[in-house]
Design a protein around this motif. Structure first.
Motif, PDB file in Angstrom:
ATOM      1  N   LEU A  35      -6.539   4.640  -2.742  1.00 60.73           N
ATOM      2  CA  LEU A  35      -5.882   5.235  -1.586  1.00 60.73           C
ATOM      3  C   LEU A  35      -6.127   4.305  -0.398  1.00 60.73           C
ATOM      4  CD1 LEU A  35      -6.948   8.927  -2.217  1.00 60.73           C
ATOM      5  CD2 LEU A  35      -4.656   7.951  -2.536  1.00 60.73           C
ATOM      6  N   HIS A  36      -5.103   3.582  -0.013  1.00 62.70           N
ATOM      7  CA  HIS A  36      -5.225   2.514   0.967  1.00 62.70           C
ATOM      8  C   HIS A  36      -5.532   3.054   2.357  1.00 62.70           C
ATOM      9  CE1 HIS A  36      -3.595  -0.524  -1.830  1.00 62.70           C
ATOM     10  NE2 HIS A  36      -2.863   0.480  -2.277  1.00 62.70           N
ATOM     11  N   ALA A  37      -6.234   2.243   3.145  1.00 57.66           N
ATOM     12  CA  ALA A  37      -6.540   2.589   4.533  1.00 57.66           C
ATOM     13  C   ALA A  37      -5.897   1.634   5.521  1.00 57.66           C
ATOM     14  CB  ALA A  37      -8.046   2.609   4.751  1.00 57.66           C
ATOM     15  N   ASP A  38      -5.223   0.591   5.021  1.00 54.79           N
ATOM     16  CA  ASP A  38      -4.636  -0.402   5.925  1.00 54.79           C
ATOM     17  C   ASP A  38      -3.123  -0.355   5.970  1.00 54.79           C
ATOM     18  OD1 ASP A  38      -4.615  -1.286   3.261  1.00 54.79           O
ATOM     19  OD2 ASP A  38      -4.465  -3.388   3.871  1.00 54.79           O
ATOM     20  N   HIS A  39      -2.496   0.385   5.062  1.00 59.27           N
ATOM     21  CA  HIS A  39      -1.048   0.530   5.101  1.00 59.27           C
ATOM     22  C   HIS A  39      -0.638   1.777   4.329  1.00 59.27           C
ATOM     23  CE1 HIS A  39      -1.588  -1.759   1.272  1.00 59.27           C
ATOM     24  NE2 HIS A  39      -0.694  -0.880   0.855  1.00 59.27           N
ATOM     25  N   VAL A  40       0.528   2.278   4.638  1.00 61.65           N
ATOM     26  CA  VAL A  40       1.052   3.434   3.915  1.00 61.65           C
ATOM     27  C   VAL A  40       1.657   2.961   2.602  1.00 61.65           C
ATOM     28  CG1 VAL A  40       2.748   5.299   3.956  1.00 61.65           C
ATOM     29  CG2 VAL A  40       1.470   4.740   6.030  1.00 61.65           C
ATOM     30  N   SER A  41       1.216   3.552   1.516  1.00 58.66           N
ATOM     31  CA  SER A  41       1.708   3.189   0.188  1.00 58.66           C
ATOM     32  C   SER A  41       3.158   3.638  -0.001  1.00 58.66           C
ATOM     33  CB  SER A  41       0.833   3.838  -0.878  1.00 58.66           C
ATOM     34  OG  SER A  41       1.428   3.750  -2.159  1.00 58.66           O
ATOM     35  N   ALA A  42       3.904   2.837  -0.738  1.00 61.65           N
ATOM     36  CA  ALA A  42       5.247   3.231  -1.163  1.00 61.65           C
ATOM     37  C   ALA A  42       5.234   3.773  -2.589  1.00 61.65           C
ATOM     38  CB  ALA A  42       6.194   2.035  -1.066  1.00 61.65           C
ATOM     39  N   GLY A  43       4.035   4.025  -3.132  1.00 59.22           N
ATOM     40  CA  GLY A  43       3.914   4.367  -4.540  1.00 59.22           C
ATOM     41  C   GLY A  43       4.641   5.623  -4.949  1.00 59.22           C
ATOM     42  N   ARG A  44       4.426   6.707  -4.242  1.00 60.31           N
ATOM     43  CA  ARG A  44       5.065   7.962  -4.648  1.00 60.31           C
ATOM     44  C   ARG A  44       6.577   7.892  -4.485  1.00 60.31           C
ATOM     45  NH1 ARG A  44       2.695  12.630  -1.429  1.00 60.31           N
ATOM     46  NH2 ARG A  44       1.928  11.043   0.026  1.00 60.31           N
ATOM     47  N   GLU A  45       7.016   7.267  -3.404  1.00 60.44           N
ATOM     48  CA  GLU A  45       8.462   7.130  -3.188  1.00 60.44           C
ATOM     49  C   GLU A  45       9.098   6.305  -4.301  1.00 60.44           C
ATOM     50  OE1 GLU A  45      11.608   5.358   0.155  1.00 60.44           O
ATOM     51  OE2 GLU A  45       9.450   5.053   0.394  1.00 60.44           O
ATOM     52  N   LEU A  46       8.458   5.208  -4.673  1.00 60.56           N
ATOM     53  CA  LEU A  46       9.000   4.365  -5.728  1.00 60.56           C
ATOM     54  C   LEU A  46       8.987   5.087  -7.068  1.00 60.56           C
ATOM     55  CD1 LEU A  46      10.061   1.683  -6.824  1.00 60.56           C
ATOM     56  CD2 LEU A  46       7.686   0.865  -6.944  1.00 60.56           C
ATOM     57  N   ALA A  47       7.911   5.786  -7.371  1.00 61.37           N
ATOM     58  CA  ALA A  47       7.836   6.515  -8.644  1.00 61.37           C
ATOM     59  C   ALA A  47       8.956   7.546  -8.749  1.00 61.37           C
ATOM     60  CB  ALA A  47       6.470   7.183  -8.778  1.00 61.37           C
ATOM     61  N   GLU A  48       9.217   8.253  -7.663  1.00 61.26           N
ATOM     62  CA  GLU A  48      10.294   9.249  -7.690  1.00 61.26           C
ATOM     63  C   GLU A  48      11.653   8.586  -7.887  1.00 61.26           C
ATOM     64  OE1 GLU A  48      12.083  12.903  -4.934  1.00 61.26           O
ATOM     65  OE2 GLU A  48      10.362  11.731  -4.244  1.00 61.26           O
ATOM     66  N   ALA A  49      11.883   7.481  -7.182  1.00 65.15           N
ATOM     67  CA  ALA A  49      13.180   6.808  -7.294  1.00 65.15           C
ATOM     68  C   ALA A  49      13.402   6.218  -8.684  1.00 65.15           C
ATOM     69  CB  ALA A  49      13.278   5.709  -6.233  1.00 65.15           C
ATOM     70  N   ALA A  50      12.314   5.741  -9.313  1.00 68.94           N
ATOM     71  CA  ALA A  50      12.430   5.080 -10.616  1.00 68.94           C
ATOM     72  C   ALA A  50      12.274   6.038 -11.783  1.00 68.94           C
ATOM     73  CB  ALA A  50      11.371   3.977 -10.718  1.00 68.94           C
ATOM     74  N   GLY A  51      11.930   7.286 -11.522  1.00 69.98           N
ATOM     75  CA  GLY A  51      11.652   8.220 -12.601  1.00 69.98           C
ATOM     76  C   GLY A  51      10.390   7.840 -13.364  1.00 69.98           C
ATOM     77  N   ALA A  52       9.399   7.306 -12.643  1.00 66.46           N
ATOM     78  CA  ALA A  52       8.168   6.816 -13.246  1.00 66.46           C
ATOM     79  C   ALA A  52       7.016   7.767 -12.949  1.00 66.46           C
ATOM     80  CB  ALA A  52       7.839   5.427 -12.696  1.00 66.46           C
ATOM     81  N   SER A  53       5.916   7.590 -13.659  1.00 66.51           N
ATOM     82  CA  SER A  53       4.685   8.314 -13.384  1.00 66.51           C
ATOM     83  C   SER A  53       3.920   7.608 -12.274  1.00 66.51           C
ATOM     84  CB  SER A  53       3.807   8.377 -14.639  1.00 66.51           C
ATOM     85  OG  SER A  53       4.431   9.118 -15.658  1.00 66.51           O
ATOM     86  N   TYR A  54       3.433   8.378 -11.317  1.00 66.31           N
ATOM     87  CA  TYR A  54       2.602   7.825 -10.251  1.00 66.31           C
ATOM     88  C   TYR A  54       1.150   7.956 -10.671  1.00 66.31           C
ATOM     89  CZ  TYR A  54       0.373   7.071  -5.740  1.00 66.31           C
ATOM     90  OH  TYR A  54      -0.420   6.590  -4.735  1.00 66.31           O
ATOM     91  N   VAL A  55       0.423   6.832 -10.689  1.00 63.00           N
ATOM     92  CA  VAL A  55      -0.900   6.762 -11.294  1.00 63.00           C
ATOM     93  C   VAL A  55      -1.974   6.480 -10.247  1.00 63.00           C
ATOM     94  CG1 VAL A  55      -2.322   5.573 -13.018  1.00 63.00           C
ATOM     95  CG2 VAL A  55       0.128   5.929 -13.454  1.00 63.00           C
ATOM     96  N   LEU A  56      -3.050   7.271 -10.305  1.00 66.27           N
ATOM     97  CA  LEU A  56      -4.266   7.044  -9.537  1.00 66.27           C
ATOM     98  C   LEU A  56      -5.455   7.327 -10.455  1.00 66.27           C
ATOM     99  CD1 LEU A  56      -3.532   9.018  -6.220  1.00 66.27           C
ATOM    100  CD2 LEU A  56      -3.800   6.532  -6.379  1.00 66.27           C
ATOM    101  N   PHE A  57      -6.640   6.926 -10.017  1.00 64.02           N
ATOM    102  CA  PHE A  57      -7.845   7.328 -10.720  1.00 64.02           C
ATOM    103  C   PHE A  57      -7.931   8.849 -10.733  1.00 64.02           C
ATOM    104  CE2 PHE A  57     -12.542   8.079 -10.735  1.00 64.02           C
ATOM    105  CZ  PHE A  57     -12.750   7.627 -12.032  1.00 64.02           C
TER     106      PHE A  57
END
Length: 246
Positions: free
Chosen positions: A57-79
């Motif tokens: 979970l980044h502290a220096d920038h806002v992640s695009a991870g969830r947005e990209l996962a939704e657009a691509a129909g992918a699983s969003y992965v974290l620990f």
């Protein structure tokens, strides 16, 4: 194996698209800014994005991870133990994600943040040994990630020391592909070269070379640069506990 590195200057960040061209299966790690760049590259290389992974979970920038996962129909992965307010695909130390002939192994490498993971990647068409490791903000070229953004500096450094031993145990030839490079506020002596090897960093990265835990803690807690602007707020956005500013 297909591998593409994306370098961003503002914020300073490195992200990756990689996967198996033969099976048309790919993953994106640590995406930031315009998700269109990753979607276009996936299309150009003939891969469907199956996983979008944030190393932490980044502290220096806002992640695009969830947005990209939704657009691509992918699983969003974290620990799996990440403190997040939204559903995600949780992975634990030792888990493996499959992308056809490419496999992603999960190493829990906390210290920069508690939920940080590193990702050794293997191309089984060539060997069963890993080819490169995505190290996020744990190991960067020339330094290690700062340890006070999600803990106090000393406690974070003690945890990071144990993570460093795991990374040092990886083969020297392994390419190290970090999540940031020179200009990032997440390290102190970062190189402008956005890749290295485990062996080179073991020889020439001052922080990575320290073998004594107490000396390591002192070094990591000294001369800390100013933290990222609004670091706590950015982590709160990335963990889903706060909405991004318009």
């Amino acid at each position: 194996m297909i591998l593409r590195q994306f370098l961003r200057a503002s914020p300073v960040a490195a992200s990756y698209l990689f996967g198996c061209g033969g099976r048309a299966a790919g993953a994106v790690v640590d995406p930031v800014d315009d998700i269109g760049a990753y979607l276009r590259m996936a299309e150009e290389t003939g891969m469907r994005i199956r996983y979008v992974i944030d190393t932490h979970l980044h502290a220096d920038h806002v992640s695009a991870g969830r947005e990209l996962a939704e657009a691509a129909g992918a699983s969003y992965v974290l620990f799996a133990e990440a403190n997040a307010a939204f559903p995600f695909h949780g992975v634990r130390d030792g888990d493996v994600l499959e992308l056809g002939n490419v496999t992603i192994h999960v190493l829990h490498t906390p210290g920069h943040t508690p939920e940080h993971i590193s990702l050794p990647v293997t191309d089984r068409t060539r060997t069963d040994e890993p080819w490169f490791v995505l190290t996020g903000h744990t190991l960067m070229v020339g330094d290690l990630g700062r340890t006070e953004l999600a803990a106090n500096a000393e406690d974070g450094a003690r945890v990071l020391f144990r993570s460093v031993q795991r990374l040092k145990a990886l083969p020297d030839y392994l390419e190290a592909l970090p999540g940031a490079y020179s200009g990032s506020v997440c390290g102190r002596s970062l190189s402008g070269k956005p890749s290295s090897t485990i062996g080179f960093e073991k020889r020439h990265n001052k922080a990575f070379r320290i073998e004594d835990e107490e000396a390591f803690v002192r070094a990591m807690a000294a001369d800390l640069p100013p933290p990222p602007a609004q670091a706590a707020e950015i982590r709160a956005v990335n963990s889903g506990f706060k909405e991004a500013a318009e």
